[in-house]
Design a protein around this motif. Structure first.
Motif, PDB file in Angstrom:
ATOM      1  N   SER A  18      80.538   8.743 -20.895  1.00 38.79           N
ATOM      2  CA  SER A  18      78.984   9.171 -20.480  1.00 38.79           C
ATOM      3  C   SER A  18      79.241  10.098 -19.227  1.00 38.79           C
ATOM      4  O   SER A  18      80.268  10.071 -18.591  1.00 38.79           O
ATOM      5  N   GLN A  19      78.233  10.925 -19.217  1.00 38.43           N
ATOM      6  CA  GLN A  19      78.145  11.897 -17.949  1.00 38.43           C
ATOM      7  C   GLN A  19      76.619  11.891 -17.580  1.00 38.43           C
ATOM      8  O   GLN A  19      75.944  11.442 -18.153  1.00 38.43           O
ATOM      9  N   LYS A  25      74.866  20.369 -13.370  1.00 39.97           N
ATOM     10  CA  LYS A  25      75.763  20.295 -14.406  1.00 39.97           C
ATOM     11  C   LYS A  25      75.828  19.153 -14.739  1.00 39.97           C
ATOM     12  O   LYS A  25      75.656  17.818 -13.944  1.00 39.97           O
ATOM     13  N   TRP A  26      76.498  18.568 -16.039  1.00 36.81           N
ATOM     14  CA  TRP A  26      76.892  17.439 -16.703  1.00 36.81           C
ATOM     15  C   TRP A  26      78.469  16.996 -15.756  1.00 36.81           C
ATOM     16  O   TRP A  26      79.232  17.711 -16.031  1.00 36.81           O
ATOM     17  N   ASN A  27      78.378  15.870 -15.297  1.00 32.04           N
ATOM     18  CA  ASN A  27      79.623  15.267 -14.495  1.00 32.04           C
ATOM     19  C   ASN A  27      80.037  14.209 -15.222  1.00 32.04           C
ATOM     20  O   ASN A  27      79.220  13.216 -15.663  1.00 32.04           O
ATOM     21  N   ASN A  28      81.313  14.008 -15.286  1.00 29.66           N
ATOM     22  CA  ASN A  28      81.906  12.520 -15.908  1.00 29.66           C
ATOM     23  C   ASN A  28      81.697  11.441 -15.275  1.00 29.66           C
ATOM     24  O   ASN A  28      81.502  11.502 -13.849  1.00 29.66           O
ATOM     25  N   ASN A  29      81.312  10.500 -15.742  1.00 28.06           N
ATOM     26  CA  ASN A  29      81.022   9.197 -15.263  1.00 28.06           C
ATOM     27  C   ASN A  29      81.660   7.946 -15.791  1.00 28.06           C
ATOM     28  O   ASN A  29      82.423   7.483 -14.894  1.00 28.06           O
ATOM     29  N   LEU A  30      81.881   7.811 -16.941  1.00 35.22           N
ATOM     30  CA  LEU A  30      82.593   6.545 -17.638  1.00 35.22           C
ATOM     31  C   LEU A  30      83.163   6.896 -19.004  1.00 35.22           C
ATOM     32  O   LEU A  30      82.687   7.444 -19.616  1.00 35.22           O
ATOM     33  N   LYS A  31      84.124   6.346 -18.892  1.00 33.01           N
ATOM     34  CA  LYS A  31      84.750   6.643 -20.305  1.00 33.01           C
ATOM     35  C   LYS A  31      85.580   5.181 -21.048  1.00 33.01           C
ATOM     36  O   LYS A  31      86.166   4.451 -20.324  1.00 33.01           O
ATOM     37  N   THR A  45      89.864  -2.588 -25.392  1.00 41.48           N
ATOM     38  CA  THR A  45      89.027  -1.517 -25.043  1.00 41.48           C
ATOM     39  C   THR A  45      89.431  -1.395 -23.540  1.00 41.48           C
ATOM     40  O   THR A  45      89.408  -2.296 -22.753  1.00 41.48           O
ATOM     41  N   LEU A  46      89.447  -0.313 -23.192  1.00 38.42           N
ATOM     42  CA  LEU A  46      89.749   0.418 -21.999  1.00 38.42           C
ATOM     43  C   LEU A  46      88.602   1.138 -21.362  1.00 38.42           C
ATOM     44  O   LEU A  46      88.337   2.063 -21.855  1.00 38.42           O
ATOM     45  N   THR A  47      88.236   0.573 -20.169  1.00 38.42           N
ATOM     46  CA  THR A  47      87.178   1.195 -19.399  1.00 38.42           C
ATOM     47  C   THR A  47      87.649   2.014 -18.241  1.00 38.42           C
ATOM     48  O   THR A  47      88.343   1.310 -17.492  1.00 38.42           O
ATOM     49  N   GLN A  48      87.467   3.202 -18.094  1.00 36.27           N
ATOM     50  CA  GLN A  48      87.813   3.895 -16.985  1.00 36.27           C
ATOM     51  C   GLN A  48      86.549   4.527 -16.233  1.00 36.27           C
ATOM     52  O   GLN A  48      85.774   5.235 -16.918  1.00 36.27           O
ATOM     53  N   ILE A  49      86.574   4.769 -15.004  1.00 33.97           N
ATOM     54  CA  ILE A  49      85.377   5.733 -14.159  1.00 33.97           C
ATOM     55  C   ILE A  49      86.004   6.933 -13.708  1.00 33.97           C
ATOM     56  O   ILE A  49      87.359   6.980 -13.445  1.00 33.97           O
ATOM     57  N   TRP A  50      85.157   7.949 -13.580  1.00 40.13           N
ATOM     58  CA  TRP A  50      85.637   9.139 -13.206  1.00 40.13           C
ATOM     59  C   TRP A  50      85.754   9.032 -11.467  1.00 40.13           C
ATOM     60  O   TRP A  50      84.563   8.829 -11.027  1.00 40.13           O
ATOM     61  N   ASN A  54      89.654  12.537 -11.851  1.00 34.01           N
ATOM     62  CA  ASN A  54      90.555  11.606 -12.491  1.00 34.01           C
ATOM     63  C   ASN A  54      89.880  10.715 -12.874  1.00 34.01           C
ATOM     64  O   ASN A  54      88.945   9.985 -12.465  1.00 34.01           O
ATOM     65  N   TRP A  55      90.490  10.157 -14.498  1.00 35.89           N
ATOM     66  CA  TRP A  55      89.934   8.941 -15.075  1.00 35.89           C
ATOM     67  C   TRP A  55      90.867   7.893 -14.067  1.00 35.89           C
ATOM     68  O   TRP A  55      92.058   7.941 -14.150  1.00 35.89           O
ATOM     69  N   VAL A  56      89.872   6.810 -13.515  1.00 34.06           N
ATOM     70  CA  VAL A  56      90.797   5.844 -13.007  1.00 34.06           C
ATOM     71  C   VAL A  56      90.350   4.391 -13.872  1.00 34.06           C
ATOM     72  O   VAL A  56      89.220   4.033 -14.148  1.00 34.06           O
ATOM     73  N   ASN A  57      91.416   3.428 -14.196  1.00 36.25           N
ATOM     74  CA  ASN A  57      91.257   2.317 -14.610  1.00 36.25           C
ATOM     75  C   ASN A  57      89.977   1.487 -13.956  1.00 36.25           C
ATOM     76  O   ASN A  57      90.081   1.397 -12.930  1.00 36.25           O
ATOM     77  N   SER A  58      89.541   0.831 -14.578  1.00 35.35           N
ATOM     78  CA  SER A  58      88.270  -0.155 -14.337  1.00 35.35           C
ATOM     79  C   SER A  58      88.688  -1.653 -14.785  1.00 35.35           C
ATOM     80  O   SER A  58      88.750  -2.558 -14.013  1.00 35.35           O
ATOM     81  N   SER A  59      88.483  -1.594 -16.180  1.00 32.40           N
ATOM     82  CA  SER A  59      88.587  -2.995 -16.978  1.00 32.40           C
ATOM     83  C   SER A  59      89.308  -2.704 -18.137  1.00 32.40           C
ATOM     84  O   SER A  59      89.263  -1.396 -18.939  1.00 32.40           O
ATOM     85  N   LYS A  60      89.648  -3.687 -18.670  1.00 31.63           N
ATOM     86  CA  LYS A  60      90.138  -3.646 -20.135  1.00 31.63           C
ATOM     87  C   LYS A  60      89.903  -5.183 -20.672  1.00 31.63           C
ATOM     88  O   LYS A  60      89.886  -6.086 -20.178  1.00 31.63           O
TER      89      LYS A  60
END
Length: 166
Positions: A18-19, A25-31, A45-50, A54-60
């Motif tokens: 998601s951006q 411009k479109w900016n990364n938000n959540l992966k 399921t791995l959730t990362q935030i921008w 960089n993508w940083v781990n949030s939860s899994k």
């Protein structure tokens, strides 16, 4: 918000990015990255935030299944910056017909699991109605929290009529 979905050859949703629109411009938000087993069951399921480019781990969450494909349990963990920390554990129990009987939710207190919520499900004699009782663990005993009813057969019948099938 813009959300891009990516699928594997089995049509499993393996990646979601998601951006947000910011500074023209479109900016990364959540992966969200999903992993599936050979039966198509989502097992991780791995959730990362921008953050700072960089993508940083949030939860899994990790899910285990019975051989028939029904969920056995889900373990949810959060990232503390260095390690995965337990957060919630959901355990699914079934009756002899493999209908969902209960879901037990536990929270991690840093040393052990503590009962948190229990959903108990009962079915009418014709399995057309399902009633769920949600209880919360308070002071070492279960207290009723809420209750819900679902008319399973009615929903299926209405769907079939709407789709003009069966």
């Amino acid at each position: 918000m813009l959300i891009n979905y990516y699928y594997d050859s089995n049509r499993n949703d393996t990646l979601e990015i998601s951006q947000v629109w910011m500074n023209n411009k479109w900016n990364n938000n959540l992966k969200i990255v999903n992993t599936f087993d050979e039966n198509g069951n989502r097992i991780k399921t791995l959730t990362q935030i921008w953050n700072d480019n960089n993508w940083v781990n949030s939860s899994k969450d990790s899910t285990k299944y019975f051989e028939n494909g029904l969920k056995k349990y889900i373990l949810l963990q959060s990232w503390d910056g260095k390690n995965w920390e337990n957060y919630w554990q959901l355990t699914f129990n079934y009756n002899e017909k493999w209908q969902l009987d209960s879901i037990l939710v536990k929270t991690w207190n840093g040393n052990s699991w503590r009962n948190y919520y229990l959903t108990t499900i009962t079915y009418s004699s014709g399995n057309s109605q399902m009633v769920g009782l949600i209880q919360e663990r308070v002071n070492n005993h279960w207290e009723n929290n809420s209750r819900y009813t679902s008319y399973i057969i009615l929903k299926i019948t209405l769907f079939k009529e709407y789709m003009n099938i069966g």
